[in-house]
Design an enzyme around this catalytic site. Structure first.
Site, PDB file in Angstrom:
ATOM      1  N   TYR A 118       0.860  -1.190   0.000  1.00  0.00           N
ATOM      2  CA  TYR A 118       0.000   0.000   0.000  1.00  0.00           C
ATOM      3  C   TYR A 118       0.891   1.231   0.000  1.00  0.00           C
ATOM      4  O   TYR A 118       1.902   1.270   0.703  1.00  0.00           O
ATOM      5  CB  TYR A 118      -0.878   0.025   1.260  1.00  0.00           C
ATOM      6  CG  TYR A 118      -1.607   1.345   1.425  1.00  0.00           C
ATOM      7  CD1 TYR A 118      -2.887   1.525   0.913  1.00  0.00           C
ATOM      8  CD2 TYR A 118      -0.998   2.429   2.061  1.00  0.00           C
ATOM      9  CE1 TYR A 118      -3.546   2.740   1.022  1.00  0.00           C
ATOM     10  CE2 TYR A 118      -1.647   3.655   2.177  1.00  0.00           C
ATOM     11  CZ  TYR A 118      -2.912   3.800   1.652  1.00  0.00           C
ATOM     12  OH  TYR A 118      -3.551   5.003   1.757  1.00  0.00           O
ATOM     13  N   GLU A 206      -3.422   7.734  -3.920  1.00  0.00           N
ATOM     14  CA  GLU A 206      -3.403   6.479  -3.168  1.00  0.00           C
ATOM     15  C   GLU A 206      -3.283   5.309  -4.138  1.00  0.00           C
ATOM     16  O   GLU A 206      -4.103   5.165  -5.045  1.00  0.00           O
ATOM     17  CB  GLU A 206      -4.690   6.338  -2.350  1.00  0.00           C
ATOM     18  CG  GLU A 206      -4.655   5.153  -1.425  1.00  0.00           C
ATOM     19  CD  GLU A 206      -5.964   4.983  -0.661  1.00  0.00           C
ATOM     20  OE1 GLU A 206      -7.020   4.785  -1.299  1.00  0.00           O
ATOM     21  OE2 GLU A 206      -5.923   5.056   0.572  1.00  0.00           O
TER      22      GLU A 206
END
Ligand code: GDP
Ligand code: MN
Length: 397
Positions: A118, A206
């Protein structure tokens, strides 16, 4: 302003970030053509069909599907295009899918050697700095990782004076457990990602998941991008990225009239100048026993046109039982605003709910007289307390 995954990836790519390649399509035929081109360009028969909506969690909702041949491309594209996709981020009403991304299958030839991370670049408001937030636990809901295994989330603060430093990119690659070529690739990835975020004046980038492929390449499989609205004037070409179909229709209409509108669930519509006064007005409504139906800041120009646009927007909401106009005449004169209200009212005709107008500031007394003499269903007030009492009367009646 939010943009689609395929648009975010195009931006990333232009800054040298490696991405999962894909071609956007809005019909099944285009999807088939795209899949053929992906095979020609990248060799694999397999592609992933990904719904393009402004919300994450698409995989969980059935909006990301692998297709192993052209028949499956047809079948999946047909199923996803036109579907109302419900994900944990769309709300129960879901979002209509009108575009899909036909992307290369980057987990090929098998998931055993791949690893998902991530990575998010965003502004940490408490620190007043951009940070890179990253984790070894990619591919899943980062909120869940934060809740159950917070020690697996790392943060790297960027000093605005010097920008991202080489040692910081290397620390990130190291903390993600990489070595050799994958380490070098990650260092490049982080640097290019940060540059993309910074140069586009973004509020968030993101990437979940960031993938390490079986041959040690690092690439962005997903891209959730939020461009800072306040920076958009510096990037006129980004206007084309806006997809109004993804936004609340009333909020879109408001933005075209330069009104700052947010719909809420209450019964008293408000029309106010200035965000601070708008919030205070919402408090007053609550104290008077109502609930605000919206936040609406008409900004510096409260003339007949803006007032009319604001009336029309507020009146779209069937829950509205009264409208409270609370405007401070500092730069704009109260009598001008009052005339604007009267003109807008007359132009719209029958407004089915009572209007309470509180004007304070330059020429407040003249403004009140204009309203009182107008013969319209308008209750005027100068003091905030009076305005609150008028709102109370509406609910007592
Ligand atoms: P999100 O669910 O909206 O976050 O959409 P993503 O783009 O992150 O995709 C969801 C999931 O689909 C990812 O976490 C992957 O597990 C999976 N996925 C995405 N691309 C591929 C691919 O090329 N091959 C395979 N096998 N799975 C993929
Ligand atoms: Mn994702």
């Amino acid at each position: 302003m939010n943009i689609h995954e395929y648009q975010g990836k195009a931006i990333l790519k232009s800054f040298g970030v490696r991405v999962q390649e894909g071609i956007v399509a809005d019909t099944v035929e285009q999807a088939v053509e795209a899949a053929k081109k992906m095979k020609d360009d990248y060799g694999s028969d397999w592609v992933v069909i990904k719904a393009q909506i402004h919300a994450g969690g698409r995989g969980k909702g059935g909006g990301v599907k692998l297709a192993k041949n052209i028949e499956e491309v047809k079948e999946r594209a047909n199923a996803i295009l036109g579907m109302t996709l419900v994900t944990p981020q769309t709300g129960p009403e879901g979002k209509l899918v009108s575009k899909i991304l036909v992307a290369q299958d980057v987990y090929y030839p098998g998931e055993s050697a791949t690893k998902e991370f991530y990575m998010g670049v965003l502004l940490d408001r408490a620190k007043g700095r951009n940070i890179i937030m990253y984790s070894t636990e990619g591919g899943m809901d980062i909120e869940e990782v934060a809740e159950h295994t917070p020690h697996l989330i790392f943060k790297e603060e960027i000093d605005p004076k010097v920008g991202l430093q080489g040692f910081q990119a290397r620390k990130i690659a190291f903390n993600l457990g990489l070595s050799g070529n994958a380490f070098k690739e990650m260092v490049k990835f982080v640097a290019a990602l940060y540059k993309a975020y910074d140069a586009t004046d973004s509020a968030m980038f993101e990437i979940n998941p960031v993938l390490k492929t079986s041959d040690d390449k690092i690439l962005a499989v997903d891209a959730k991008v939020n461009l800072d609205d306040n920076g958009l004037f510096r990037h006129p070409d980004f206007a084309a990225l806006r997809d109004e179909a993804e936004e609340d229709p009333t909020e879109v209409e408001a933005s075209h009239s330069n009104l700052n509108y947010v719909k809420l669930d209450g019964n008293v519509g408000c029309m106010v100048n200035g965000a601070g006064l708008a919030m205070a007005t919402m408090d007053i409504i609550k104290i008077a026993g109502g609930e605000p139906a919206n936040f609406l800041d008409v900004g510096g120009t409260a003339n007949a046109q803006t007032v009319k646009a604001a009336f029309n927007i507020i009146l779209k909401d069937p829950n509205v039982k009264a409208i409270l106009i609370n405007i401070f005449g500092g730069i704009v004169r109260c009598d001008r605003v009052a005339q604007g209200v009267i003109d807008a009212y007359k132009e719209i005709g029958n407004i089915p709910v009572p209007i309470i107008v509180r004007l304070q500031g330059t020429n407040a007394v003249e403004a009140k007289k204009l309203l009182d003499d107008s013969g319209l269903q308008v209750k005027s007030a100068i003091l905030l307390k009076e305005a609150a009492d008028r709102v109370k009367e509406v609910f007592a009646a």
